[in-house]
Each structure stands twice: as structure tokens, then as C-alpha cells.
Design a protein around this motif. Structure first.
Motif, PDB file in Angstrom:
ATOM      1  N   ARG A  75     -20.316 -17.883 -22.093  1.00 20.77           N
ATOM      2  CA  ARG A  75     -20.426 -16.682 -22.929  1.00 20.77           C
ATOM      3  C   ARG A  75     -21.841 -16.526 -23.486  1.00 20.77           C
ATOM      4  O   ARG A  75     -22.362 -15.406 -23.570  1.00 20.77           O
ATOM      5  CB  ARG A  75     -19.393 -16.738 -24.051  1.00 20.77           C
ATOM      6  CG  ARG A  75     -17.970 -16.513 -23.537  1.00 20.77           C
ATOM      7  CD  ARG A  75     -16.919 -16.783 -24.594  1.00 20.77           C
ATOM      8  NE  ARG A  75     -15.583 -16.434 -24.096  1.00 20.77           N
ATOM      9  CZ  ARG A  75     -14.455 -16.982 -24.534  1.00 20.77           C
ATOM     10  NH1 ARG A  75     -14.499 -17.913 -25.485  1.00 20.77           N
ATOM     11  NH2 ARG A  75     -13.287 -16.615 -24.027  1.00 20.77           N
ATOM     12  N   TRP A 133      -7.230 -17.667 -14.774  1.00 22.54           N
ATOM     13  CA  TRP A 133      -7.039 -16.322 -15.295  1.00 22.54           C
ATOM     14  C   TRP A 133      -5.661 -15.738 -14.927  1.00 22.54           C
ATOM     15  O   TRP A 133      -5.360 -14.612 -15.288  1.00 22.54           O
ATOM     16  CB  TRP A 133      -8.138 -15.397 -14.765  1.00 22.54           C
ATOM     17  CG  TRP A 133      -9.517 -15.845 -15.132  1.00 22.54           C
ATOM     18  CD1 TRP A 133     -10.216 -15.539 -16.262  1.00 22.54           C
ATOM     19  CD2 TRP A 133     -10.366 -16.691 -14.349  1.00 22.54           C
ATOM     20  NE1 TRP A 133     -11.451 -16.141 -16.239  1.00 22.54           N
ATOM     21  CE2 TRP A 133     -11.581 -16.853 -15.073  1.00 22.54           C
ATOM     22  CE3 TRP A 133     -10.246 -17.329 -13.102  1.00 22.54           C
ATOM     23  CZ2 TRP A 133     -12.640 -17.618 -14.598  1.00 22.54           C
ATOM     24  CZ3 TRP A 133     -11.294 -18.101 -12.629  1.00 22.54           C
ATOM     25  CH2 TRP A 133     -12.479 -18.241 -13.379  1.00 22.54           C
ATOM     26  N   TYR A 189     -16.476 -14.596 -17.348  1.00 23.99           N
ATOM     27  CA  TYR A 189     -15.248 -15.322 -17.657  1.00 23.99           C
ATOM     28  C   TYR A 189     -14.254 -14.439 -18.399  1.00 23.99           C
ATOM     29  O   TYR A 189     -13.040 -14.555 -18.209  1.00 23.99           O
ATOM     30  CB  TYR A 189     -15.567 -16.571 -18.484  1.00 23.99           C
ATOM     31  CG  TYR A 189     -14.444 -17.581 -18.491  1.00 23.99           C
ATOM     32  CD1 TYR A 189     -14.374 -18.590 -17.534  1.00 23.99           C
ATOM     33  CD2 TYR A 189     -13.428 -17.518 -19.453  1.00 23.99           C
ATOM     34  CE1 TYR A 189     -13.332 -19.506 -17.539  1.00 23.99           C
ATOM     35  CE2 TYR A 189     -12.393 -18.424 -19.457  1.00 23.99           C
ATOM     36  CZ  TYR A 189     -12.341 -19.420 -18.488  1.00 23.99           C
ATOM     37  OH  TYR A 189     -11.294 -20.324 -18.482  1.00 23.99           O
ATOM     38  N   ASP A 190     -14.750 -13.557 -19.255  1.00 31.27           N
ATOM     39  CA  ASP A 190     -13.867 -12.689 -20.038  1.00 31.27           C
ATOM     40  C   ASP A 190     -13.552 -11.370 -19.338  1.00 31.27           C
ATOM     41  O   ASP A 190     -12.947 -10.472 -19.932  1.00 31.27           O
ATOM     42  CB  ASP A 190     -14.504 -12.405 -21.398  1.00 31.27           C
ATOM     43  CG  ASP A 190     -14.634 -13.671 -22.235  1.00 31.27           C
ATOM     44  OD1 ASP A 190     -13.682 -14.462 -22.267  1.00 31.27           O
ATOM     45  OD2 ASP A 190     -15.706 -13.864 -22.844  1.00 31.27           O
ATOM     46  N   ARG A 191     -13.984 -11.263 -18.092  1.00 33.07           N
ATOM     47  CA  ARG A 191     -13.672 -10.118 -17.240  1.00 33.07           C
ATOM     48  C   ARG A 191     -14.083  -8.785 -17.875  1.00 33.07           C
ATOM     49  O   ARG A 191     -13.322  -7.814 -17.905  1.00 33.07           O
ATOM     50  CB  ARG A 191     -12.182 -10.111 -16.867  1.00 33.07           C
ATOM     51  CG  ARG A 191     -11.772 -11.312 -15.997  1.00 33.07           C
ATOM     52  CD  ARG A 191     -12.548 -11.323 -14.693  1.00 33.07           C
ATOM     53  NE  ARG A 191     -12.074 -12.350 -13.774  1.00 33.07           N
ATOM     54  CZ  ARG A 191     -12.654 -13.552 -13.633  1.00 33.07           C
ATOM     55  NH1 ARG A 191     -13.731 -13.861 -14.348  1.00 33.07           N
ATOM     56  NH2 ARG A 191     -12.178 -14.427 -12.782  1.00 33.07           N
ATOM     57  N   LYS A 192     -15.332  -8.760 -18.333  1.00 35.98           N
ATOM     58  CA  LYS A 192     -15.925  -7.505 -18.810  1.00 35.98           C
ATOM     59  C   LYS A 192     -16.448  -6.669 -17.655  1.00 35.98           C
ATOM     60  O   LYS A 192     -16.765  -5.495 -17.816  1.00 35.98           O
ATOM     61  CB  LYS A 192     -17.087  -7.812 -19.767  1.00 35.98           C
ATOM     62  CG  LYS A 192     -16.698  -8.572 -21.014  1.00 35.98           C
ATOM     63  CD  LYS A 192     -17.858  -8.663 -21.989  1.00 35.98           C
ATOM     64  CE  LYS A 192     -19.047  -9.392 -21.408  1.00 35.98           C
ATOM     65  NZ  LYS A 192     -20.164  -9.503 -22.397  1.00 35.98           N
TER      66      LYS A 192
END
Length: 349
Positions: A75, A133, A189-192
Motif C-alpha cells: 500500500r 482475494w 492489492y486493494d483492487r483500485k
């Protein structure tokens, strides 16, 4: 004139799997590697840090700690990437008997793709690989290439005397091999969304083992293959990459992606744990910007330590040395049971 950001991270498959699956590489090794002495398959004979990390739960608690640290680092790297706003990414990653096989093994290759379609969690039978995920196997991840940037980079390298291979389409691997693909998945990782175009820059890190081992720990051939490029050569290529790009109008993120020593490549540790001591030495050199120490390393030293994939970082280090930059260390994680030590770093303008 171009502006350049440097990032270093891992593409460890462990982190693409759910907690509880991360220790499978060690368990598979214990089960399947008949070269391991019987006494070394007994945890009480392992180094004390390895026994502690393995614990009473076969590494489950350690897996959660590793993920927490690495995801936090991913992040931070993504925040640096977004703040920089690159026109495209150049990612140094190893081809592990994926796109390049017996028909050709280039020491380096720039991939000048247009569009890239990947299904990282698809199984051949139509099922889904377990993943962190819980994403379905039929999910497509589509990335843009940057053919103009890739062409300019290859041209600039060739004009500097680097005989650079390049490709406009895949040979064997549809989409991207795991070194490049996992890098993109982890930076998102946070699929933005990962909308930055990518120029994969493949390195034959595995050298003497690339065909003999077919990307894994099992030896399929008795004779070694020709060696990988040396650390010095990788650093020269990294420096030449910077010189080629500085003549361009683009903002470019240069990314070196790999874990460091790998247990399954470290024979002196019975293929069970990585060369923690050698990695620690490399880390101390990196942290103070002693790039000459890396430049002096030999291929036999790299192979003895199981640090073949560190050659991706050697390219990055050569680039950052050319720019006169030292790293800001985001994290450094030593492990005995998750196959490889890991480092995350940023090299800011």
C-alpha cells in the motif's frame, strides 16, 4: 527530459494464496525432495528461528504476520506510485520457464506488447485456484502495454551497445508470467485498478537451472545450462536503461521485482530455508547505497546463496546508482519457512 521513480518489491506466490496455504512450499519440499537427509525432515533439527516461526500451527500465525507486513508495504508503494503518476511502468522480473523455454533463452528481453489479458486464477479444468482475494478463475485482468516506450527503450539500449532482445507478442506464456503479473496484482492489492501501462523487462535469472529445473526445484537434466547474466552486467543494463529513458519525455517507474534468496535453490540449507545471512549482508549494503558491493558479486556467489532472482534488483540498483539515489526501506522481512526473504523499498526523485 524524463522523470524516474524506483520501486523494489516481491512477487512471492505465497502472498497470492490464502493464509494457511503459504507454508505449502515447505511441506511439499519435505514430502517430495528425496535429496533432503532424513534427519533434516525433523523440525527439532532445524535452526531455532525456523522452529519458532513454524510453531505449533505449521506456520499459520507466521503467515498472517507476513501478509500484514507485506500488504502494508504494498500500500505504501502504491501510494508512492500514484503520487508520482507515471506514464508507464518498466518491471524487471524473471522468466521462470514460462514464456521462454528450450527454443530460446534470451539473457534479457523487453516486451513491447499492446494489450495484455491474464487469468491468474484459472485452472485447466475450468476451476479456480485458491487465492487471497477469493476471485473466480474466469476473471480477466487486462493491462495496457506501452509499445512506443518499449521500442524507445530497446532502441536506446542497443544504441549503447546492449544487444537487447525484444518481442511484440508472447511465445509460450499467454498474458504475463508470474513475476510481472504478481507485481501488478500486489501493487493493486486493494483492487483500485491498475491503469498504468506496463513494459515487462524479463531477465534470465535462473541461468544454469532455467531448463534443467524448468522453473522449480526438481532437476530434469543432469548438466547445467549456460549461466545467467552476472550481477555486474545486470547493473550495467539498469544504468543503460536510465540513460535511454532520460532522453525521453515520459515519467517512468522502474520496478525491480523479486524476493531474495530462495530455499528451493539453496542446496547448503538442504533446500529447506533461504540463505538468511547472505540476504542480510545484501540488505545492509543496499541500505547504505553500497552498490559497488553488489557489483562485485559473482554468479557462483549468487547461485551458492540461492539469490538468482536478486538479479532483478541488480538491474534496479544499477539504475538507481546511475541516478545517485539511495533507498528508503519500506520493509525487510526475514523468514525461514516461506521460501524467501523479502524487501520493499522506494527510490524517490
Amino acid at each position: 527530459m524524463a522523470e524516474i521513480l524506483g520501486l523494489g518489491l516481491t512477487h512471492a506466490p505465497t502472498l497470492a494464496r490464502p493464509d494457511g496455504d503459504g507454508e505449502l512450499a515447505l511441506l511439499r519440499t519435505l514430502k517430495n525432495n528425496d535429496r533432503i537427509p532424513p534427519e533434516m525432515k525433523i523440525p527439532t533439527n532445524w535452526p531455532e528461528p525456523m522452529r519458532i516461526e513454524y510453531g505449533e500451527d505449521e506456520g499459520l500465525a507466521a503467515s498472517k504476520r507476513l501478509r500484514e507486513r507485506m500488504v502494508s508495504g504494498f500500500r505504501k508503494l502504491r501510494a508512492e506510485l500514484d503520487a508520482f503518476g507515471p506514464d508507464f511502468l518498466v518491471i524487471w522480473g524473471d522468466d521462470q520457464y514460462e514464456n521462454f523455454k528450450e527454443d530460446i533463452i534470451p539473457p534479457f528481453c523487453v516486451l513491447a506488447y499492446d494489450e495484455i489479458d491474464c487469468q491468474p486464477f484459472a485452472l485447466k479444468d475450468g476451476g479456480t485456484k485458491n487465492n487471497a482475494w477469493n476471485e473466480p478463475g474466469d476473471k480477466h485482468f487486462k493491462f495496457s502495454g506501452h509499445r512506443q516506450g518499449a521500442r524507445a527503450l530497446a532502441t536506446g539500449l542497443i544504441n549503447q551497445g546492449i544487444d537487447m532482445a525484444y518481442a511484440y507478442k508472447p511465445l509460450h506464456q499467454p498474458g504475463l508470467g508470474h513475476a510481472i503479473l504478481n507485481t501488478l496484482l500486489f501493487l493493486d492489492y486493494d483492487r483500485k485498478g491498475m491503469d498504468y501501462p506496463v513494459v515487462p523487462f524479463l531477465v534470465n535469472c535462473y541461468g544454469s537451472r532455467v531448463i534443467r529445473n524448468r522453473g522449480g526445484s526438481t532437476e530434469y537434466e543432469s548438466e547445467p545450462d549456460p549461466p545467467s547474466p552476472s550481477p555486474k552486467r545486470c547493473m550495467e543494463v539498469g544504468a543503460a536503461t536510465v540513460r535511454a529513458l532520460l532522453e525521453s519525455p515520459w515519467r517512468v517507474a522502474l520496478i525491480g521485482s523479486s524476493s531474495w534468496s530462495h530455499a528451493f535453490l539453496t542446496e547448503k540449507n538442504y533446500w529447506l530455508w533461504p540463505d538468511v545471512e547472505s540476504d542480510r549482508a545484501r540488505f545492509e549494503e543496499l541500505a547504505i547505497g553500497d552498490y559497488d558491493a553488489w557489483r562485485r558479486l559473482t554468479t557462483p556467489q549468487i547461485e551458492d546463496a540461492g539469490q538468482q532472482e536478486l538479479l532483478n534488483w541488480m538491474c534496479l540498483a544499477g539504475a538507481m546508482d546511475e541516478l545517485g539515489r539511495k533507498p528508503e526501506i519500506i520493509d525487510y522481512y526475514e523468514t525461514y519457512i516461506f521460501n524467501s526473504d523479502k524487501c520493499l523499498a522506494v527510490f524517490k526523485p
